[in-house]
Design an enzyme around this catalytic site. Structure first.
Site, short mmCIF file in Angstrom:
data_model
loop_
_atom_site.label_atom_id
_atom_site.label_comp_id
_atom_site.label_asym_id
_atom_site.label_seq_id
_atom_site.Cartn_x
_atom_site.Cartn_y
_atom_site.Cartn_z
N GLU A 15 26.11 2.30 118.04
CA GLU A 15 25.93 3.23 118.65
C GLU A 15 25.59 4.01 118.94
O GLU A 15 24.45 4.33 119.84
CB GLU A 15 27.51 4.02 119.58
CG GLU A 15 29.20 3.38 119.19
CD GLU A 15 29.69 2.79 118.70
OE1 GLU A 15 30.82 3.30 118.38
OE2 GLU A 15 28.89 2.71 117.68
N ASP A 35 29.31 6.76 115.79
CA ASP A 35 30.38 6.23 116.50
C ASP A 35 31.36 7.47 117.13
O ASP A 35 32.09 8.10 116.52
CB ASP A 35 31.18 5.10 115.96
CG ASP A 35 31.82 5.01 114.95
OD1 ASP A 35 31.72 6.68 114.05
OD2 ASP A 35 33.34 4.51 114.58
N GLU A 36 31.43 6.16 118.36
CA GLU A 36 32.86 6.61 118.88
C GLU A 36 33.17 8.30 118.92
O GLU A 36 33.98 9.13 119.12
CB GLU A 36 34.19 6.30 118.15
CG GLU A 36 34.69 4.50 118.03
CD GLU A 36 35.61 4.84 117.42
OE1 GLU A 36 36.20 3.64 118.17
OE2 GLU A 36 36.12 4.84 116.37
N VAL A 37 32.31 9.07 119.59
CA VAL A 37 31.59 9.70 120.12
C VAL A 37 32.11 10.85 121.22
O VAL A 37 31.86 9.71 122.68
CB VAL A 37 29.98 11.00 119.53
CG1 VAL A 37 30.04 12.46 119.79
CG2 VAL A 37 29.41 10.52 118.36
N HIS A 52 34.75 11.74 114.65
CA HIS A 52 36.09 11.37 113.67
C HIS A 52 35.75 12.63 112.35
O HIS A 52 35.43 12.80 111.10
CB HIS A 52 35.12 10.42 112.61
CG HIS A 52 35.51 9.30 113.54
ND1 HIS A 52 36.50 8.56 114.06
CD2 HIS A 52 34.97 8.22 114.28
CE1 HIS A 52 36.27 7.01 114.51
NE2 HIS A 52 35.50 7.19 114.75
#
Length: 575
Positions: A419, A368-370, A315
């Site tokens: 996460e 998150d969301e890596v 992000h």
């Protein structure tokens, strides 16, 4: 049943919780009123019956209003009288008295809170009463406030409790309300509650407090009661952010989680690395450091802390607009380059600058969301991984833990999205608060591991999800499946999240409210006082939503889903 009839039936029956026998009657009424085959003169006669049905359904949901308690969120303990009332003297003569308090109000927080109280209680109408004919004992002359702590520090865990009493009129005795609090922030909450006891009397044209005497003892269930706003997906002007803070204070939410930057935009000035905000959408859609300081100052004076977030290592594409070396390559731009020491130098500079502005105990580091595809596909990072003996998962952990250590060096405790816990929870700093968002099963695992947790499960507390109703927001329990009292204490609170993909200045308020208020009561009110049947609180929430509208907050109707418009003509209090 045509489409209009079907939609009307489902909408009304769902949102008014109509029993099945009544739904059959409702369907017949709707059929007679609106079905093209039935549109004749006799069907028009049924229109009053239709609206009577809706209004009586609403009336059945107003037990707490009928009982005289319309405060939102519901206090821990509240008792009140019957038909007696006090009339507030002209608000310019209504007095604040702090005699006997250890609190000097050196910076004027309490005085400003009192003046805001006067503004909100008179905002609905022109108060032009002639009170000279009333007995002096029927006039409420002011409010005595006793704050026992001289400290104005606002920090996680600050005492927010208060006691509020409004005595019944006594012949020959001047009437005052009494408010006691440990801190000025508890006193501000007490003033918010007092404002909800006040209403405009259309006969006397005065502001009155009904059902006196009132005795309220109150404190929050959770110390962290948050609302996230996202200024990367859409820029939110300073004035809009201030209105959000005002509305948070009305509902006793106390943490503004500012998701400042993301893939799309980097709008904040960072003096240590001044090119970072080249990643903003435009020069006009930016925040100076002075703007950020003003947001923190404005919030603090309303009892709201600001939790700043930089979401790393994913992000973060916008970071490289000003500093391309932060990208793995010009063709593969996120996550941030884990192999480059410059990456961590920039993070250190950001958090150093943050520490001068954002004084809250915690900083949010995302995590998150890596997607590590860029690391694997970029030759120089792949070579670095091989030399370090790491795979991509190892590098993800390395990045998060190193960023945590940088934040710790600047005096912060840490918040990371779940996460990080799901992947390597045992290696996170013990000063980590795990921010749940994916589902309801994470919090029990976090606290059983001895870490703290914030609950924001997306199925119930994500405001950008338009479909979840306020009832779902209200019934979402942060302590679900956590029975051990010691583990329960590790859940520091919860947060509703207003992600910015589909909101900007034009619609953020009606997307936040009133569903955020439903979560606010869940986080404030003692568990045993919370309604198990949401029908019992509909009328009180509708009243609060109408109160927000009167105060200039564009809260949407309670009877719809997120960001709904009114479904037809009708009273604010039944929509």
């Amino acid at each position: 049943m045509n489409f209009f009839l079907f939609h009307s039936y489902n909408h009304i029956s769902e949102h008014w919780s109509i029993h099945i026998s009544n739904r059959i009657s409702l369907a017949l009424i709707l059929h007679c009123c609106f079905c093209p085959m039935a549109l004749h003169s006799s069907s028009i006669l049924l229109l009053p019956l239709f609206f009577h049905f809706i209004l009586t359904s609403a009336a059945s949901r107003s037990s707490d209003i009928a009982g005289g308690v319309r405060i939102w969120p519901l206090p821990a303990s509240v008792t009140h009288g019957g038909q007696r009332r006090l009339y507030v003297v002209n608000t310019k003569d209504f007095r604040l008295n702090t005699d006997g308090s250890n609190f000097t109000d050196a910076s004027g927080i309490l005085e400003e809170g009192f003046l805001r109280l006067l503004d909100v209680v008179r905002v609905g109408h022109v108060v032009d009463a002639n009170l000279s004919r009333l007995d002096s004992s029927a006039l409420l002359l002011g409010i005595h406030i006793i704050v026992s702590s001289p400290s104005e520090e606002l920090q996680y865990g600050v005492d927010e409790s208060y006691r509020l009493s409004v005595p019944a009129p006594a012949p020959g005795k001047p009437a005052y309300a009494y408010l006691q609090a440990r801190t000025v922030y508890g006193a501000l909450h007490g003033l918010q509650t007092f404002s909800q006891l006040c209403s405009f009397n259309f006969e006397s044209r005065a502001i009155e407090v009904r059902s006196v005497p009132w005795n309220i003892i109150d404190q929050p269930r959770f110390s962290y009661r948050g609302l996230l706003i996202d200024t990367s997906r859409h820029y939110q002007p300073l004035r809009v952010i201030k209105k959000v803070i005002d509305s948070m204070a009305y509902a006793k939410l106390n943490v503004l989680h500012w998701h400042i930057v993301d893939t799309q935009s980097f709008p904040l000035e960072i003096p240590s690395f001044p090119n970072l905000w080249l990643g903003a959408y435009s020069k006009q859609e930016r925040y100076t450091t002075a703007d950020a300081e003003e947001i923190v100052r404005y919030a603090q004076r309303r009892g709201v802390s600001v939790l700043a977030e930089v979401d790393i290592p994913g992000h973060a594409l916008s970071w490289g607009v000003g500093y391309p070396a932060l990208w793995p390559s010009k063709d593969c731009k996120q996550p941030l380059d884990v192999s480059n020491e410059f990456t961590f130098k920039v993070i250190d500079g950001i958090l150093s600058d943050f520490s001068k502005i954002f004084k809250y105990r915690f900083v949010h580091l995302g995590g998150d969301e890596v997607d590590t595809t860029c690391w694997r596909s970029t030759p120089h990072i792949r070579n670095w991984l091989e030399k370090k003996g790491m795979n991509e998962s190892d590098a993800y952990k390395y990045f998060v833990l190193r960023a945590q250590n940088i934040a710790l060096s600047h005096g912060y405790e840490l918040v990371n999205w779940e996460e990080t816990f799901n992947n390597f929870g045992s290696e996170l700093s013990r000063k980590t608060v795990v921010h749940n968002w994916l589902g309801i099963g994470v919090a029990p695992k976090v606290v059983s591991a001895g870490l703290r947790c914030i609950v924001s499960n997306q199925d119930s507390w994500y405001l950008d999800h338009i479909d979840p109703s306020w009832e779902k927001f209200y019934l979402n329990e942060p302590l679900k499946n956590i029975a051990d009292p010691k583990q329960q204490k590790l859940v520091i609170g919860g947060e509703v999240c207003m992600w910015g993909e589909s909101v900007d200045a034009s619609n953020i308020e009606q997307t936040i409210w009133p569903r955020a208020a439903a979560a606010a009561e869940r986080l404030w009110t003692p568990y045993d006082n919370l309604a198990k049947d949401t029908n019992q609180v509909f009328a009180r929430l509708a009243h609060f939503r109408c109160l927000l509208n009167q105060r200039g907050i564009e809260a949407a109707p309670v009877s719809g889903l997120g960001r709904s418009a009114p479904w037809g003509p009708g009273s604010c209090f039944v929509q």
